[in-house]
Write an enzyme that holds these catalytic residues in place. Sequence first.
Site, PDB file in Angstrom:
ATOM      1  N   HIS A 230     -24.114  23.797  -0.598  1.00  0.00           N
ATOM      2  CA  HIS A 230     -24.582  24.491   0.597  1.00  0.00           C
ATOM      3  C   HIS A 230     -25.144  25.842   0.172  1.00  0.00           C
ATOM      4  O   HIS A 230     -24.546  26.534  -0.648  1.00  0.00           O
ATOM      5  CB  HIS A 230     -23.387  24.645   1.553  1.00  0.00           C
ATOM      6  CG  HIS A 230     -23.573  25.665   2.604  1.00  0.00           C
ATOM      7  ND1 HIS A 230     -24.587  25.609   3.510  1.00  0.00           N
ATOM      8  CD2 HIS A 230     -22.872  26.789   2.894  1.00  0.00           C
ATOM      9  CE1 HIS A 230     -24.501  26.649   4.316  1.00  0.00           C
ATOM     10  NE2 HIS A 230     -23.477  27.379   3.964  1.00  0.00           N
ATOM     11  N   TYR A 263     -27.341  29.955   9.654  1.00  0.00           N
ATOM     12  CA  TYR A 263     -26.464  30.988  10.208  1.00  0.00           C
ATOM     13  C   TYR A 263     -26.722  32.308   9.498  1.00  0.00           C
ATOM     14  O   TYR A 263     -27.278  32.328   8.382  1.00  0.00           O
ATOM     15  CB  TYR A 263     -24.988  30.586  10.140  1.00  0.00           C
ATOM     16  CG  TYR A 263     -24.435  30.409   8.755  1.00  0.00           C
ATOM     17  CD1 TYR A 263     -23.977  31.496   8.020  1.00  0.00           C
ATOM     18  CD2 TYR A 263     -24.330  29.136   8.182  1.00  0.00           C
ATOM     19  CE1 TYR A 263     -23.459  31.330   6.747  1.00  0.00           C
ATOM     20  CE2 TYR A 263     -23.808  28.965   6.919  1.00  0.00           C
ATOM     21  CZ  TYR A 263     -23.373  30.057   6.196  1.00  0.00           C
ATOM     22  OH  TYR A 263     -22.866  29.905   4.936  1.00  0.00           O
ATOM     23  N   ASP A 553       0.974   4.067  21.448  1.00  0.00           N
ATOM     24  CA  ASP A 553       0.940   3.450  22.767  1.00  0.00           C
ATOM     25  C   ASP A 553       0.378   2.051  22.543  1.00  0.00           C
ATOM     26  O   ASP A 553      -0.776   1.920  22.120  1.00  0.00           O
ATOM     27  CB  ASP A 553       0.019   4.294  23.648  1.00  0.00           C
ATOM     28  CG  ASP A 553      -0.360   3.621  24.941  1.00  0.00           C
ATOM     29  OD1 ASP A 553       0.450   3.662  25.870  1.00  0.00           O
ATOM     30  OD2 ASP A 553      -1.477   3.074  25.024  1.00  0.00           O
TER      31      ASP A 553
HETATM   32  P1  FAD Z   1     -10.637  26.017  -2.387  1.00  0.00           P
HETATM   33  O1  FAD Z   1     -10.898  27.399  -1.994  1.00  0.00           O
HETATM   34  O2  FAD Z   1     -11.684  25.298  -3.130  1.00  0.00           O
HETATM   35  O3  FAD Z   1      -9.277  25.959  -3.126  1.00  0.00           O
HETATM   36  C1  FAD Z   1      -8.826  24.819  -3.820  1.00  0.00           C
HETATM   37  C2  FAD Z   1      -8.130  25.271  -5.047  1.00  0.00           C
HETATM   38  O4  FAD Z   1      -7.526  24.176  -5.708  1.00  0.00           O
HETATM   39  C3  FAD Z   1      -9.081  25.898  -6.036  1.00  0.00           C
HETATM   40  O5  FAD Z   1      -8.707  27.239  -6.228  1.00  0.00           O
HETATM   41  C4  FAD Z   1      -8.913  25.073  -7.291  1.00  0.00           C
HETATM   42  O6  FAD Z   1      -8.995  25.810  -8.456  1.00  0.00           O
HETATM   43  C5  FAD Z   1      -7.543  24.437  -7.092  1.00  0.00           C
HETATM   44  N1  FAD Z   1      -7.387  23.190  -7.834  1.00  0.00           N
HETATM   45  C6  FAD Z   1      -8.131  22.073  -7.716  1.00  0.00           C
HETATM   46  N2  FAD Z   1      -7.691  21.131  -8.561  1.00  0.00           N
HETATM   47  C7  FAD Z   1      -6.645  21.661  -9.227  1.00  0.00           C
HETATM   48  C8  FAD Z   1      -5.782  21.170 -10.247  1.00  0.00           C
HETATM   49  N3  FAD Z   1      -5.907  19.945 -10.750  1.00  0.00           N
HETATM   50  N4  FAD Z   1      -4.827  22.007 -10.704  1.00  0.00           N
HETATM   51  C9  FAD Z   1      -4.673  23.251 -10.220  1.00  0.00           C
HETATM   52  N5  FAD Z   1      -5.476  23.757  -9.252  1.00  0.00           N
HETATM   53  C10 FAD Z   1      -6.447  22.966  -8.765  1.00  0.00           C
HETATM   54  N6  FAD Z   1     -15.994  28.083   5.978  1.00  0.00           N
HETATM   55  C11 FAD Z   1     -15.884  28.812   7.088  1.00  0.00           C
HETATM   56  O7  FAD Z   1     -15.014  28.578   7.924  1.00  0.00           O
HETATM   57  N7  FAD Z   1     -16.737  29.831   7.347  1.00  0.00           N
HETATM   58  C12 FAD Z   1     -17.745  30.141   6.493  1.00  0.00           C
HETATM   59  O8  FAD Z   1     -18.495  31.070   6.727  1.00  0.00           O
HETATM   60  C13 FAD Z   1     -17.911  29.353   5.342  1.00  0.00           C
HETATM   61  N8  FAD Z   1     -18.939  29.565   4.522  1.00  0.00           N
HETATM   62  C14 FAD Z   1     -19.051  28.876   3.361  1.00  0.00           C
HETATM   63  C15 FAD Z   1     -20.083  29.181   2.512  1.00  0.00           C
HETATM   64  C16 FAD Z   1     -20.184  28.549   1.298  1.00  0.00           C
HETATM   65  C17 FAD Z   1     -21.307  28.887   0.372  1.00  0.00           C
HETATM   66  C18 FAD Z   1     -19.227  27.560   0.956  1.00  0.00           C
HETATM   67  C19 FAD Z   1     -19.290  26.862  -0.354  1.00  0.00           C
HETATM   68  C20 FAD Z   1     -18.220  27.235   1.828  1.00  0.00           C
HETATM   69  C21 FAD Z   1     -18.119  27.870   3.040  1.00  0.00           C
HETATM   70  N9  FAD Z   1     -17.110  27.573   3.952  1.00  0.00           N
HETATM   71  C22 FAD Z   1     -16.979  28.311   5.095  1.00  0.00           C
HETATM   72  C23 FAD Z   1     -16.137  26.497   3.700  1.00  0.00           C
HETATM   73  C24 FAD Z   1     -14.855  27.082   3.135  1.00  0.00           C
HETATM   74  O9  FAD Z   1     -15.169  27.966   2.119  1.00  0.00           O
HETATM   75  C25 FAD Z   1     -13.938  26.001   2.605  1.00  0.00           C
HETATM   76  O10 FAD Z   1     -13.805  24.961   3.524  1.00  0.00           O
HETATM   77  C26 FAD Z   1     -12.543  26.573   2.284  1.00  0.00           C
HETATM   78  O11 FAD Z   1     -12.654  27.724   1.516  1.00  0.00           O
HETATM   79  C27 FAD Z   1     -11.703  25.537   1.572  1.00  0.00           C
HETATM   80  O12 FAD Z   1     -10.499  26.133   1.173  1.00  0.00           O
HETATM   81  P2  FAD Z   1      -9.497  25.354   0.225  1.00  0.00           P
HETATM   82  O13 FAD Z   1      -8.337  26.231   0.002  1.00  0.00           O
HETATM   83  O14 FAD Z   1      -9.263  24.003   0.787  1.00  0.00           O
HETATM   84  O15 FAD Z   1     -10.339  25.071  -1.079  1.00  0.00           O
END
Ligand code: FAD
Length: 827
Positions: A230, A263, A553
Amino acid sequence: MRDRAQTVIVGAGVVGVSAAYHLSQMGVTDVLVLDQGPLFETGGSTSHAPGIIFQTNGSRTMCRIAQDSVAVYDSVSLDGERCWYGVGSLELATTPERMQELERRQGYARSYGIDGTGLLSPEEAASRSPLLDPTTILGAYWVPTDGAAKTVKVVAALARLAEAAGVGFEGGVTVTGFDLEEGPGARRVRRVRTDHGDVECERVLICAGFWGPTVGAMLGVPIPLVAVQHQLVWTDPVPELEALEGDTWAQYPVVRHQDMSLYFRHREDHYGVGNYRHEPIVTPQASLRRPGDGPMPSLMPWTPEDFDQCERETGRLFPALKGRMRPEDPARSLNGMFSFTPDGGSIVGESARVRGVWVCEAVWVTHAAGMARQVVEWMEAGEPSYDLAEADANRFHPYQTTPAYVVQRGAQQYREVYDILHPLQQMSSPRNLRLSPFHPRLEELGGRFFVGAGWERPQWLESNAPLVGGVTHEWARRTGWAAQGWSPIVGAEHLATREAAALFDLTPYVKLRVYGGDAVGFLERVCANRIDRPVGTVVYTSMLTSSGGIRCDLTVTRIDEDSFLVITGGGSGMHDQAWLRRQVRDGEDVTILDGTDRSFCLGLWGPRARAVLAPVADEDVSNDALPYMTGRELNVGEVPLFAQRISYAGELGWELYGPIDMGRGLWDLLWASGREHGLIAGGMGAFDSLRVEKGFRLWGQDIHTEHSPLEAGLGWAVRWDKDFQGKEALEAARERGVAERLACMTFDDDRTVVMGKEPIWHGGRVVSYVTSAAYGYSVGRGIVYGYLPVDLATEGAAVEVEYFGERYAATVTAEPLWDPKGERLRT
Ligand code: FAD
């Protein structure tokens, strides 16, 4: 690093850390959070999210979860630095359709508790967002409590609070596998393996963002999501913003231009411009990087050609940004990745495959803190406080977890992220994945198909068009939004079912066999109705949560002493099945088999249904021989059937179950027998209006875990003289008396019809929302259902239903509207 913790959380993004925070708030601190990246800029999606939050959502659950998230972000600070900026939001309209859609979205906000929203003129919008050219828009939807969060700061602040309470955090630790232990019912997780040693644990919560499928695969747990790129550009400085004073991190509202999938967000002396307006770029799991020396693993190479259209359109709406959207600093233009699922929903809950494995995946910043609270409540208390069926990790049918499907549908969700989606809008691909044996006949009859649980189902059949001929009522001239995905044929099929008979293809029903020495005791425990009844009895029942809410249900039919047929909807089937399996106790002799793909189901309903079936059945199907709510085996020609006397249409008739390879033969025999009785094939449009007119509740809409059978008007299906799960809570609720009741309302003007989810007004304020809506073609009125305060849920009470900004008068009515004594079902 510790070598044991009761709970290990994989992932320290906004979701994992929020979960750790909520656990610590509940006093659960034997928790270890692991992340492969550095804390707390780990390199996951959270690290570069601009943190924009638009709370309005068509889903009541997600809308409330967004509100809860804002409350959390607003409550924390890091070293005195605030983390939440409630600058408000503007959703712009550049087309009349979008302007209408914004009215509908304001309706959602009112239905689900967001206050202070408004529809603004272009000039009013520009007065709030001064760089916006008002001549380029038709209007805007304003939400004063939306805004932006400093996401990484929020994460650090929440982690600090959790850490102070005793939660452990380790960065630079990669989870590489899990050790499972064989248990009596299912396998259970015992140990997390990492590149820094093993950690013994009792449960794991996977919050690994778009790496989720890879982590799930280590456990054999499907997590069906794809990582989609994105685009986000932080523009060069904008002179018009240089004079801003005070805390400039965010001063103007966040803005969405959904007609072009864009946005915008002000930050200091520049803007962030987000772009969904390009073909989805999906990154396969095998190509995902781990943190290292290079760029963050969630960042992919910038694809400038995908930004052209966005740049032109942004320059048109925000002239001050023209020429500033190709910054020289490469760090200001990014293709970031985050998760998209086949149906756009999050993936939350305990896996049905491995006990102790919890998932909280595909969650935006918008929902992270709120959703994390729900999953943590579920882990600790056994139930979340909101109904999470739409996010249930176990809702997917097997075909929905295949990589081909996940990639195709995930990419489509990206394309449609800001589209105006009609509730009856259909996916164009993949189609024809699941075809019932009746499909060729339904096709010949001109079926207009939609997809339900992967099955092709007719909404109506063009061959029934001649039935519309005599209908002169206003409903035959439905227009606008309500006419999309609709035809007057729907009404004609409805009336033909009430007057003669119709065949409905119900093959998508999920058909479970529950059997074994302990099957009766097991079902008695999980069902609120009495199950221990004579062989051949069909029982309609709820299955309750421990707090007395309706979890499932369905119908349960005793087909033998120790064997039962459990029938539930295609949409709810996987959810119900997973839950049911989870209720089986260690050592209980209960087996649950899913026979859905082996068996068809055909509904034959209407006053002439017996005249159609009797001549071709080899058993007596009279009312004496096969009364209402009983079932038996019989044959039609060579087709062996199990026929149960029950009808979601509220008419005489049967659900006929048989071997899937023989369905077409049955159809042809019934069709030949039925033509002289006016038998038609009916679609799901008629099916739904028939059930609403008859007052039958729909799981997921009218009933869910947040309401008890007492509130839902289903107390008659509860047996107080036996023990069952949730009884204690239900008894307490009965003692207290309920505060709300599901009520039937009809519109005063017999031409009015709405679609569902609309706000219900009384005394100048919103008191509820519409759970089900349909036109009752037999009663000649638009019908809605909704939970009303008990004082208002009385016959004759006046309410108003808001539809596209207009309010329509409606009256609470005794129900069911159709055949209140149930005589037609019992004849
Ligand atoms: P992440 O932040 O990806 O965290 C997952 C973590 O798991 C990572 O730190 C990773 O290192 C760790 N991990 C994975 N596998 C392993 C492993 N095997 N061992 C140890 N650690 C591991 N959302 C909004 O609501 N508003 C916004 O404005 C918005 N803008 C966005 C803009 C961009 C450019 C992007 C890319 C996303 C945006 N999003 C937005 C979406 C949002 O950022 C994500 O949905 C959200 O941050 C996901 O959070 P998370 O904790 O699930 O994932």
